[in-house]
Design a protein around this motif. Structure first.
Motif, short mmCIF file in Angstrom:
data_model
loop_
_atom_site.label_atom_id
_atom_site.label_comp_id
_atom_site.label_asym_id
_atom_site.label_seq_id
_atom_site.Cartn_x
_atom_site.Cartn_y
_atom_site.Cartn_z
N LYS A 1 0.83 -1.20 0.00
CA LYS A 1 0.00 0.00 0.00
C LYS A 1 0.87 1.26 0.00
O LYS A 1 0.55 2.26 -0.65
CB LYS A 1 -0.95 0.00 1.19
CG LYS A 1 -2.08 -1.03 1.05
CD LYS A 1 -3.00 -1.03 2.25
CE LYS A 1 -4.09 -2.07 2.12
NZ LYS A 1 -5.07 -1.79 1.10
N ILE A 2 1.99 1.22 0.72
CA ILE A 2 2.93 2.35 0.71
C ILE A 2 3.50 2.54 -0.69
O ILE A 2 3.60 3.67 -1.18
CB ILE A 2 4.04 2.13 1.76
CG1 ILE A 2 3.44 2.19 3.17
CG2 ILE A 2 5.16 3.15 1.59
CD1 ILE A 2 4.41 1.76 4.28
N ASP A 3 3.87 1.46 -1.35
CA ASP A 3 4.35 1.56 -2.74
C ASP A 3 3.27 2.19 -3.63
O ASP A 3 3.57 3.04 -4.46
CB ASP A 3 4.69 0.17 -3.29
CG ASP A 3 6.08 -0.30 -2.91
OD1 ASP A 3 6.90 0.51 -2.41
OD2 ASP A 3 6.36 -1.50 -3.13
N ARG A 4 2.03 1.79 -3.44
CA ARG A 4 0.94 2.34 -4.24
C ARG A 4 0.85 3.86 -4.04
O ARG A 4 0.69 4.61 -5.01
CB ARG A 4 -0.38 1.67 -3.89
CG ARG A 4 -1.54 2.21 -4.71
CD ARG A 4 -2.84 1.51 -4.36
NE ARG A 4 -2.89 0.22 -5.04
CZ ARG A 4 -3.79 -0.71 -4.80
NH1 ARG A 4 -4.72 -0.52 -3.88
NH2 ARG A 4 -3.78 -1.84 -5.47
N VAL A 5 0.95 4.29 -2.80
CA VAL A 5 0.91 5.73 -2.52
C VAL A 5 2.06 6.44 -3.26
O VAL A 5 1.87 7.49 -3.86
CB VAL A 5 1.01 6.00 -0.99
CG1 VAL A 5 1.27 7.47 -0.70
CG2 VAL A 5 -0.27 5.54 -0.30
N TYR A 6 3.24 5.87 -3.22
CA TYR A 6 4.39 6.47 -3.87
C TYR A 6 4.21 6.56 -5.38
O TYR A 6 4.48 7.60 -5.99
CB TYR A 6 5.65 5.66 -3.55
CG TYR A 6 6.91 6.22 -4.16
CD1 TYR A 6 7.50 7.35 -3.63
CD2 TYR A 6 7.50 5.62 -5.26
CE1 TYR A 6 8.66 7.89 -4.19
CE2 TYR A 6 8.65 6.13 -5.81
CZ TYR A 6 9.22 7.27 -5.27
OH TYR A 6 10.37 7.79 -5.83
N PHE A 7 3.74 5.50 -5.99
CA PHE A 7 3.63 5.48 -7.44
C PHE A 7 2.42 6.25 -7.95
O PHE A 7 2.34 6.56 -9.13
CB PHE A 7 3.66 4.05 -7.97
CG PHE A 7 5.00 3.41 -7.81
CD1 PHE A 7 6.11 3.90 -8.49
CD2 PHE A 7 5.20 2.35 -6.94
CE1 PHE A 7 7.37 3.36 -8.33
CE2 PHE A 7 6.46 1.78 -6.78
CZ PHE A 7 7.54 2.29 -7.47
N GLU A 8 1.48 6.59 -7.06
CA GLU A 8 0.33 7.40 -7.45
C GLU A 8 0.62 8.89 -7.34
O GLU A 8 -0.25 9.70 -7.56
CB GLU A 8 -0.89 7.05 -6.58
CG GLU A 8 -1.49 5.73 -6.93
CD GLU A 8 -2.67 5.35 -6.04
OE1 GLU A 8 -2.85 6.00 -4.98
OE2 GLU A 8 -3.38 4.42 -6.39
N LYS A 9 1.84 9.24 -6.97
CA LYS A 9 2.17 10.66 -6.80
C LYS A 9 1.99 11.37 -8.08
O LYS A 9 1.61 12.40 -8.31
CB LYS A 9 3.58 10.86 -6.28
CG LYS A 9 4.66 10.38 -7.24
CD LYS A 9 6.02 10.56 -6.66
CE LYS A 9 7.06 10.01 -7.63
NZ LYS A 9 8.38 10.15 -7.25
#
Length: 111
Positions: free
Chosen positions: A103-111
């Motif tokens: 989920k943290i990766d998802r947040v990062y890549f949705e920037k």
């Protein structure tokens, strides 16, 4: 991206052993950019062009962590955020740690 990000974290009430062996290897393989450290925690560094963007990322990760009821250790510095996750109650890793990492990766890549 791993389907782990579509799952939900499960609160740990203690009394369960930390993941190890094949179960740990299978989950770790789904997040190859996260480093498994001594079978105890996973960590990853996220880079940003400035402090403001790194701070925004921390705030967005914080919102996800609150929603999931599972919280990483985050270290904010100029242009970077170090994230560490493990299940504090059992002093080791559970599936929820890998779910949160995805989920943290998802947040990062949705920037």
């Amino acid at each position: 991206m791993s389907d782990l990000a579509d799952r939900s974290c499960v609160p740990c009430r203690g009394g369960v052993p930390p993941l190890e062996g094949e179960a740990l290897d299978q989950l770790s393989a789904q997040l190859p950019e996260w480093k498994l450290v001594d079978g105890h925690h996973i960590k990853k560094t996220f880079l940003f062009p400035d402090f403001k963007m790194a701070l925004d990322f921390v705030n967005r990760v914080g919102a996800v962590a609150e929603a999931e009821g599972h919280h990483p250790d985050l270290c904010l510095a100029w242009g970077r955020v170090d994230a560490i996750t493990y299940t504090h109650k059992i002093k080791g890793l559970t599936e929820s740690d890998f779910v949160l990492a995805a989920k943290i990766d998802r947040v990062y890549f949705e920037k």
